[in-house]
Scaffold this active site. Sequence first.
Site, PDB file in Angstrom:
ATOM      1  N   ASP A 211       0.825  -1.212   0.000  1.00  0.00           N
ATOM      2  CA  ASP A 211       0.000   0.000   0.000  1.00  0.00           C
ATOM      3  C   ASP A 211       0.861   1.265   0.000  1.00  0.00           C
ATOM      4  O   ASP A 211       1.840   1.356   0.737  1.00  0.00           O
ATOM      5  CB  ASP A 211      -0.880  -0.024   1.262  1.00  0.00           C
ATOM      6  CG  ASP A 211      -1.946   1.045   1.263  1.00  0.00           C
ATOM      7  OD1 ASP A 211      -2.814   1.005   0.375  1.00  0.00           O
ATOM      8  OD2 ASP A 211      -1.918   1.920   2.154  1.00  0.00           O
ATOM      9  N   GLU A 275       1.873  -0.563  -4.963  1.00  0.00           N
ATOM     10  CA  GLU A 275       0.856   0.422  -5.316  1.00  0.00           C
ATOM     11  C   GLU A 275       1.541   1.780  -5.239  1.00  0.00           C
ATOM     12  O   GLU A 275       1.736   2.338  -4.162  1.00  0.00           O
ATOM     13  CB  GLU A 275      -0.333   0.397  -4.352  1.00  0.00           C
ATOM     14  CG  GLU A 275      -1.431   1.334  -4.808  1.00  0.00           C
ATOM     15  CD  GLU A 275      -2.075   2.191  -3.721  1.00  0.00           C
ATOM     16  OE1 GLU A 275      -3.147   2.734  -3.965  1.00  0.00           O
ATOM     17  OE2 GLU A 275      -1.500   2.348  -2.624  1.00  0.00           O
TER      18      GLU A 275
HETATM   19  C1  NOJ Z   1      -4.403   3.011  -0.955  1.00  0.00           C
HETATM   20  C2  NOJ Z   1      -5.520   2.070  -0.711  1.00  0.00           C
HETATM   21  O1  NOJ Z   1      -5.794   1.363  -1.885  1.00  0.00           O
HETATM   22  C3  NOJ Z   1      -6.671   2.910  -0.230  1.00  0.00           C
HETATM   23  O2  NOJ Z   1      -7.868   2.185  -0.194  1.00  0.00           O
HETATM   24  C4  NOJ Z   1      -6.315   3.479   1.106  1.00  0.00           C
HETATM   25  O3  NOJ Z   1      -7.319   4.353   1.532  1.00  0.00           O
HETATM   26  C5  NOJ Z   1      -4.996   4.252   1.036  1.00  0.00           C
HETATM   27  N1  NOJ Z   1      -4.002   3.564   0.299  1.00  0.00           N
HETATM   28  C6  NOJ Z   1      -4.476   4.498   2.417  1.00  0.00           C
HETATM   29  O4  NOJ Z   1      -4.023   3.302   2.985  1.00  0.00           O
END
Ligand code: NOJ
Length: 556
Positions: A211, A275
């Site tokens: 993440d 990500e």
């Molecule tokens: C990216 C995640 O996909 C999202 O859902 C989340 O709110 C943020 N990161 C913070 O962790």
Amino acid sequence: MTAPNRDQWWRDAVIYQIYPRSWADSNGDGIGDLPGITARLPHLADLGVDAVWLSPFYTSPQKDAGYDVADYRDVDPLFGTLADIDALIARGHELGLRVLVDVVPNHSSDQHPWFQAALAAGPGSRERARYLFRPGKGRFGDKPPNNWPSLFGGPAWDRVTEADGTPGEWYLHLFDSSQPDFDWTNPEVADEMADVLRFWLERGVDGFRVDVAHGLAKKPGLPDLEEGSVEMLSATANAPMWDQPAVHDIYRRWRTLTDSYSPPGRDEDKMMCAEAWVVPATALAKYVRSDEMHQCFNFGILTAPWRASDLREVISDSMDAVAEVGAPPTWVLSNHDVVRHATRLGYPPAEGPERMFGIGADDPQPDVALGLRRARAAVALTLALPGSAYLYQGEELGLPDATRLPDEARQDPTWERSGHVIRGRDGCRVPIPWEADRPAFGFGPSEDTWLPQPPEYADYAVDRQRGVEGSTLELYRTLLRLRKDHRLGRRTLTWLEVGEDVVGFELAAEGDRTVRVLTNLSAEPVILPADAEVLVRTRHEDGPLAPDETVWLRLR
Ligand code: NOJ
Ligand code: CA
């Protein structure tokens, strides 16, 4: 040194994202859970994907649907127990599915024992040094330490009240105020997170989706952001909170760790996917250098308008960038953070990307039939491309976003924090319809669903589509089977000149006939070569390739 694994399953894997709250509920509380997932896993084996990625199910107050973790080594009672995740992993493996879990290393929940200890311990303490506490600016310290905004709206800083009742330091949270950012320059943080990875590797997971991978390292000194604004989840060039060079040291360490769990000579690599909302593609490619992560999400196609020139450009740019470092490209059309592509594509081409962050009942509504047609063409295009692909739960049903959710039902913190300007991400998180005639369309044993399901979701239920010729579910099954049979993800792509508004390429492989892929983004039908065998097409008609249709042809 481990010998390079010749096969490396992740290079062309199709990975299905499960958002645990919304996939299947076993106990009728209206929230999806791990036993619910385990029971439904055969759906995925049958669909033909290679792996699942589970969004967070860890102990969490659920202020950001689990991306606010209070205990990285346990399961939230809402979703089940550690025994339930063990059972899920075991069942997945039995069915031939690899299991990836989400790791959330940028921030914890404010309920994490470390943050609670930091609040109690006070300024200058070792406990505070695990997060980014700073004194405020101004004579009374009542102004935030810098001008960074939270991605969910409002400032990225909140002020704490110290133990003696006086207003105290501020802490950084790039997301919700309940999600304090860690200080990754602190070795304690790095060691703890490495240990969390080990914990899950020992439990048998096959890898991690990481993440906010571009956010962990902040620019030293936390200088002001020049532009004074950041877009939701996107990396403004040179922003001091994104894509800082030090972030790569973290992933080098992690790669050594995952490699130590990847037995040489067996195709069992533990893999990581970043990500990272980083542009341009060449900067993003740094995350997948051979000693860092295996994959990064490529959000290029997800954010591109439905236009042939844009698609060609983003496909070739992203392939070129990762090829430089020897990593496979990845393709993503939807996830739990953006409006579903069947809905985005139901708007005029340039408008779709603008509608990415949520649609409300009083916004212009999409053309649902057009969106579905394009969504089918889009997935057939991306599943033909070399590399790995990610599917978001429900897209195999052609599911549209819930665009008319009552605002009172919204749960995404974005809606409140943006002062009711950005609708947020609830529309793509609505529970999945499995059986049209059951309570909650088969999501669980009761009528309850944590977000209301639109009545028209009945038409998309799995049982309305299984075995039905031409259904979106059957289209996905066919695409995935053919992709595997012809090893499309491992082929070499050559572009074809087939007209301004048509995306066309050929996929060559030694010892097999060439596959030609055409996606028609023009308003006119396109004549197909007479001597080619149609493997699959997305509008299920004879004759020329219709507008918004993709075909896979096998050349004789
Ligand atoms: C990216 C995640 O996909 C999202 O859902 C989340 O709110 C943020 N990161 C913070 O962790
Ligand atoms: Ca439940």
